[in-house]
Write a protein that holds these residues in place. Structure first.
Motif, PDB file in Angstrom:
ATOM      1  N   SER A  53      59.643  -4.092   1.902  1.00 32.79           N
ATOM      2  CA  SER A  53      60.204  -2.774   2.186  1.00 32.79           C
ATOM      3  C   SER A  53      59.211  -1.955   3.004  1.00 32.79           C
ATOM      4  O   SER A  53      58.013  -2.272   3.040  1.00 32.79           O
ATOM      5  CB  SER A  53      60.535  -2.057   0.879  1.00 32.79           C
ATOM      6  OG  SER A  53      59.349  -1.826   0.124  1.00 32.79           O
ATOM      7  N   PRO A  54      59.660  -0.891   3.683  1.00 34.34           N
ATOM      8  CA  PRO A  54      58.701  -0.064   4.435  1.00 34.34           C
ATOM      9  C   PRO A  54      57.570   0.480   3.574  1.00 34.34           C
ATOM     10  O   PRO A  54      56.430   0.581   4.032  1.00 34.34           O
ATOM     11  CB  PRO A  54      59.584   1.056   5.000  1.00 34.34           C
ATOM     12  CG  PRO A  54      60.946   0.452   5.096  1.00 34.34           C
ATOM     13  CD  PRO A  54      61.048  -0.482   3.930  1.00 34.34           C
ATOM     14  N   GLU A  55      57.875   0.822   2.311  1.00 38.11           N
ATOM     15  CA  GLU A  55      56.818   1.319   1.428  1.00 38.11           C
ATOM     16  C   GLU A  55      55.805   0.216   1.111  1.00 38.11           C
ATOM     17  O   GLU A  55      54.592   0.452   1.092  1.00 38.11           O
ATOM     18  CB  GLU A  55      57.418   1.864   0.128  1.00 38.11           C
ATOM     19  CG  GLU A  55      58.256   3.115   0.293  1.00 38.11           C
ATOM     20  CD  GLU A  55      59.638   2.822   0.848  1.00 38.11           C
ATOM     21  OE1 GLU A  55      60.003   1.610   0.905  1.00 38.11           O
ATOM     22  OE2 GLU A  55      60.344   3.761   1.245  1.00 38.11           O
ATOM     23  N   ALA A  56      56.292  -0.993   0.856  1.00 35.96           N
ATOM     24  CA  ALA A  56      55.390  -2.108   0.575  1.00 35.96           C
ATOM     25  C   ALA A  56      54.566  -2.477   1.797  1.00 35.96           C
ATOM     26  O   ALA A  56      53.404  -2.882   1.670  1.00 35.96           O
ATOM     27  CB  ALA A  56      56.185  -3.313   0.085  1.00 35.96           C
ATOM     28  N   VAL A  57      55.143  -2.336   2.985  1.00 41.61           N
ATOM     29  CA  VAL A  57      54.386  -2.595   4.210  1.00 41.61           C
ATOM     30  C   VAL A  57      53.232  -1.621   4.334  1.00 41.61           C
ATOM     31  O   VAL A  57      52.096  -2.005   4.671  1.00 41.61           O
ATOM     32  CB  VAL A  57      55.313  -2.519   5.431  1.00 41.61           C
ATOM     33  CG1 VAL A  57      54.503  -2.531   6.726  1.00 41.61           C
ATOM     34  CG2 VAL A  57      56.304  -3.668   5.430  1.00 41.61           C
ATOM     35  N   ARG A  58      53.488  -0.348   4.040  1.00 40.49           N
ATOM     36  CA  ARG A  58      52.409   0.653   4.120  1.00 40.49           C
ATOM     37  C   ARG A  58      51.329   0.383   3.076  1.00 40.49           C
ATOM     38  O   ARG A  58      50.138   0.553   3.338  1.00 40.49           O
ATOM     39  CB  ARG A  58      52.991   2.053   3.941  1.00 40.49           C
ATOM     40  CG  ARG A  58      53.957   2.493   5.041  1.00 40.49           C
ATOM     41  CD  ARG A  58      54.275   3.971   4.909  1.00 40.49           C
ATOM     42  NE  ARG A  58      55.291   4.375   5.855  1.00 40.49           N
ATOM     43  CZ  ARG A  58      56.589   4.500   5.572  1.00 40.49           C
ATOM     44  NH1 ARG A  58      57.008   4.253   4.338  1.00 40.49           N
ATOM     45  NH2 ARG A  58      57.445   4.872   6.486  1.00 40.49           N
ATOM     46  N   ALA A 413      53.316  11.863  -2.979  1.00 40.33           N
ATOM     47  CA  ALA A 413      54.215  12.747  -2.237  1.00 40.33           C
ATOM     48  C   ALA A 413      53.460  13.693  -1.315  1.00 40.33           C
ATOM     49  O   ALA A 413      53.995  14.143  -0.300  1.00 40.33           O
ATOM     50  CB  ALA A 413      55.083  13.545  -3.225  1.00 40.33           C
ATOM     51  N   HIS A 414      52.226  14.013  -1.664  1.00 44.29           N
ATOM     52  CA  HIS A 414      51.463  14.962  -0.857  1.00 44.29           C
ATOM     53  C   HIS A 414      50.787  14.305   0.336  1.00 44.29           C
ATOM     54  O   HIS A 414      50.213  14.997   1.187  1.00 44.29           O
ATOM     55  CB  HIS A 414      50.390  15.619  -1.728  1.00 44.29           C
ATOM     56  CG  HIS A 414      49.364  14.649  -2.251  1.00 44.29           C
ATOM     57  ND1 HIS A 414      49.650  13.729  -3.238  1.00 44.29           N
ATOM     58  CD2 HIS A 414      48.070  14.438  -1.892  1.00 44.29           C
ATOM     59  CE1 HIS A 414      48.574  13.000  -3.489  1.00 44.29           C
ATOM     60  NE2 HIS A 414      47.595  13.404  -2.685  1.00 44.29           N
ATOM     61  N   LEU A 415      50.823  12.972   0.422  1.00 41.77           N
ATOM     62  CA  LEU A 415      50.139  12.261   1.503  1.00 41.77           C
ATOM     63  C   LEU A 415      51.026  12.204   2.738  1.00 41.77           C
ATOM     64  O   LEU A 415      52.255  12.145   2.628  1.00 41.77           O
ATOM     65  CB  LEU A 415      49.770  10.846   1.059  1.00 41.77           C
ATOM     66  CG  LEU A 415      48.818  10.746  -0.126  1.00 41.77           C
ATOM     67  CD1 LEU A 415      48.589   9.297  -0.515  1.00 41.77           C
ATOM     68  CD2 LEU A 415      47.490  11.432   0.194  1.00 41.77           C
ATOM     69  N   PRO A 416      50.426  12.217   3.929  1.00 39.34           N
ATOM     70  CA  PRO A 416      51.235  12.110   5.159  1.00 39.34           C
ATOM     71  C   PRO A 416      51.883  10.743   5.266  1.00 39.34           C
ATOM     72  O   PRO A 416      51.328   9.731   4.829  1.00 39.34           O
ATOM     73  CB  PRO A 416      50.217  12.351   6.279  1.00 39.34           C
ATOM     74  CG  PRO A 416      48.892  12.010   5.681  1.00 39.34           C
ATOM     75  CD  PRO A 416      48.987  12.363   4.232  1.00 39.34           C
ATOM     76  N   LYS A 417      53.059  10.700   5.848  1.00 35.57           N
ATOM     77  CA  LYS A 417      53.823   9.464   5.981  1.00 35.57           C
ATOM     78  C   LYS A 417      54.036   9.147   7.459  1.00 35.57           C
ATOM     79  O   LYS A 417      53.861   9.995   8.336  1.00 35.57           O
ATOM     80  CB  LYS A 417      55.190   9.595   5.288  1.00 35.57           C
ATOM     81  CG  LYS A 417      55.119   9.963   3.821  1.00 35.57           C
ATOM     82  CD  LYS A 417      54.475   8.881   3.000  1.00 35.57           C
ATOM     83  CE  LYS A 417      54.616   9.115   1.516  1.00 35.57           C
ATOM     84  NZ  LYS A 417      53.965  10.356   1.064  1.00 35.57           N
ATOM     85  N   GLY A 418      54.417   7.908   7.686  1.00 37.51           N
ATOM     86  CA  GLY A 418      54.761   7.488   9.040  1.00 37.51           C
ATOM     87  C   GLY A 418      53.569   7.487   9.968  1.00 37.51           C
ATOM     88  O   GLY A 418      52.445   7.131   9.605  1.00 37.51           O
ATOM     89  N   VAL A 419      53.813   7.918  11.193  1.00 39.68           N
ATOM     90  CA  VAL A 419      52.763   7.868  12.199  1.00 39.68           C
ATOM     91  C   VAL A 419      51.627   8.831  11.882  1.00 39.68           C
ATOM     92  O   VAL A 419      50.482   8.639  12.287  1.00 39.68           O
ATOM     93  CB  VAL A 419      53.365   8.153  13.592  1.00 39.68           C
ATOM     94  CG1 VAL A 419      53.795   9.614  13.705  1.00 39.68           C
ATOM     95  CG2 VAL A 419      52.369   7.800  14.696  1.00 39.68           C
TER      96      VAL A 419
END
Length: 435
Positions: A53-58, A413-419
């Motif tokens: 999943s995208p979360e597991a990839v991160r 939840a407070h951490l930046p996501k994506g790029v």
């Protein structure tokens, strides 16, 4: 085949910190299954191709880049895992175990501020590359010789040259070498380097124009200054301009046979390096010229040990399994292309790739033989064949993992996501002082 692969990877990661162990397990699965090869070295698409999943990839990317693990710990666990296997046998010749050492490079021609450079034969010049020193112990499993990696040595930030890397590598080998171990290296290392690093037992290949001197001082001829050094020993003849310098007669000769071939070895005893004054404390060595009917030029091997010529030849043959580690990591797994740029990531990815290459070689040697197709009538246990079978397989989510391997319940939840999570910042500009 899937169970065989995932079992070996679990043994490496199960005792790591919770969260990091599962994420690094996903990352190693991506490497071993060759997901980097079709993605041309791109990590995020390769991880996503394994069904994560995208979360597991991160999480896998974060564990690789900043996880609380060290390659030395993984290598210790991998070595312990191999030694526990009933089929693993360490190679011994006259009671000695072989410890091989080599250097490999991962080319990074577009990496800014690359810490090191390595000579590229096609380009005929040194190109930016990540250089690593390899140390492995040679063993045998299922009839195949393998080099179990013991250590990966990084370059020094103070002096990123290969000469400095070899000095550090040989010095640590000399300090950690057991009484029944022999260091086996190729012609890139000199006898002088091994003696300076205080490596007590070694086997090294010499150049064809190598010369040495006798330990005994040459006899005085009655003319000129009395000699201080021993006579020159030239194992192989040389040509200088239009003159041919003959070879020095050997002290003794040994012959033996292997598979209808006859081998001959010429041996010179008690030799010193040129420029070393004869003394009781001066380190001596022996030179063997191995005449193999398969080669036109004899092999020149040097060692301080008293070995039979057949044993010395077998010891040097055991140096070659260390070459399979970078071959499996680069060409078979696709790690020859890398697109990481952080200072730690550019070192960690080659280390994990070499470890994955060792794992793939072991899995290929112990996995059941499976032909690629109807044309494959005589299949062999090779890393490339196993990689083709594993390539494209998703991570086995239905496999019952140990309790230690689980996702860490952390607040993110407070951490930046994506790029925004991995965006690189611009380099700070340092203004130059005016005149």
């Amino acid at each position: 085949m899937i169970n065989h692969t995932i079992t070996a990877l679990i043994e490496l990661t199960r005792n790591l910190p919770v969260g990091t162990n599962l994420a690094l397990l996903h990352f190693l699965w991506m490497l071993v299954t060759g997901a980097l090869l079709p993605q041309r070295g791109a990590l995020f698409p390769a991880l996503q191709a394994t069904g994560l999943s995208p979360e597991a990839v991160r999480r896998a990317w974060a564990a690789f880049r900043g996880g609380a693990w060290q390659i030395s710990l993984l290598l210790q666990r991998w070595q312990a895992y191999l030694q526990r296997l009933p089929g693993w046998q360490v190679h011994r010749h006259q009671g000695y175990r072989m410890i091989t050492a080599d250097i490999t490079a991962f080319w990074r021609p577009t990496l800014q501020d690359c810490p090191s450079r390595h000579y590229h034969p096609q380009a005929r010049r040194a190109l930016p590359a990540i250089i690593l020193g390899l140390v492995g112990e040679v063993g045998d499993i299922a009839g195949q010789r393998l080099a179990c990696p013991r250590a990966f040595e990084r370059i020094s930030t103070d002096d990123p040259s290969e000469k400095r890397l070899w000095r550090v590598l040989l010095r640590r080998l000399g300090q950690q070498l057991a009484d029944d171990e022999v260091v086996v290296v190729d012609a890139g290392v000199k006898v002088r380097d091994l003696q300076a690093a205080q490596v007590a037992r070694y086997v090294v290949r010499l150049a064809v124009n190598f010369t040495a001197r006798r330990k005994q001082v040459a006899a005085y001829t009655g003319k000129g200054r009395p000699p201080r050094y021993g006579e020159i020993v030239r194992p192989l003849p040389r040509k200088y301009k239009k003159h041919t310098l003959p070879a020095t007669p050997p002290d003794r000769v040994e012959t033996w046979g292997e598979e209808e071939n006859t081998f001959r070895a010429e041996i010179w005893e008690d030799l010193l390096l040129p420029g070393v004054l004869p003394s009781p404390e001066a380190p001596t060595f022996r030179v063997y010229a191995i005449h193999d009917p398969a080669y036109t030029t004899p092999w020149l091997l040097a060692t301080p040990l008293v070995l039979q010529a057949a044993t010395l030849t077998a010891i040097y043959h055991d140096r070659w399994p260390v070459e399979q580690l970078p071959l499996s990591a680069k060409q078979m797994l696709g790690a020859h292309r890398q697109f990481v740029h952080a200072a730690e990531s550019v070192q960690r990815l080659p280390e994990l790739a070499l470890l994955a290459g060792s794992i793939l070689s072991y899995l290929a040697a112990t996995a059941p033989l499976t032909p690629t197709g109807f044309w494959d009538r005589h299949p062999k246990r090779t890393p490339g064949r196993l990689r083709r079978q594993l390539q494209g397989l998703p991570f086995p989510k239905d496999y019952l993992l140990p309790e230690q391997l689980r996702q860490k319940a952390s607040v993110t939840a407070h951490l930046p996501k994506g790029v925004q999570a991995h965006r690189r910042q611009k380099r700070a500009h340092t203004p130059q002082n005016g005149p």
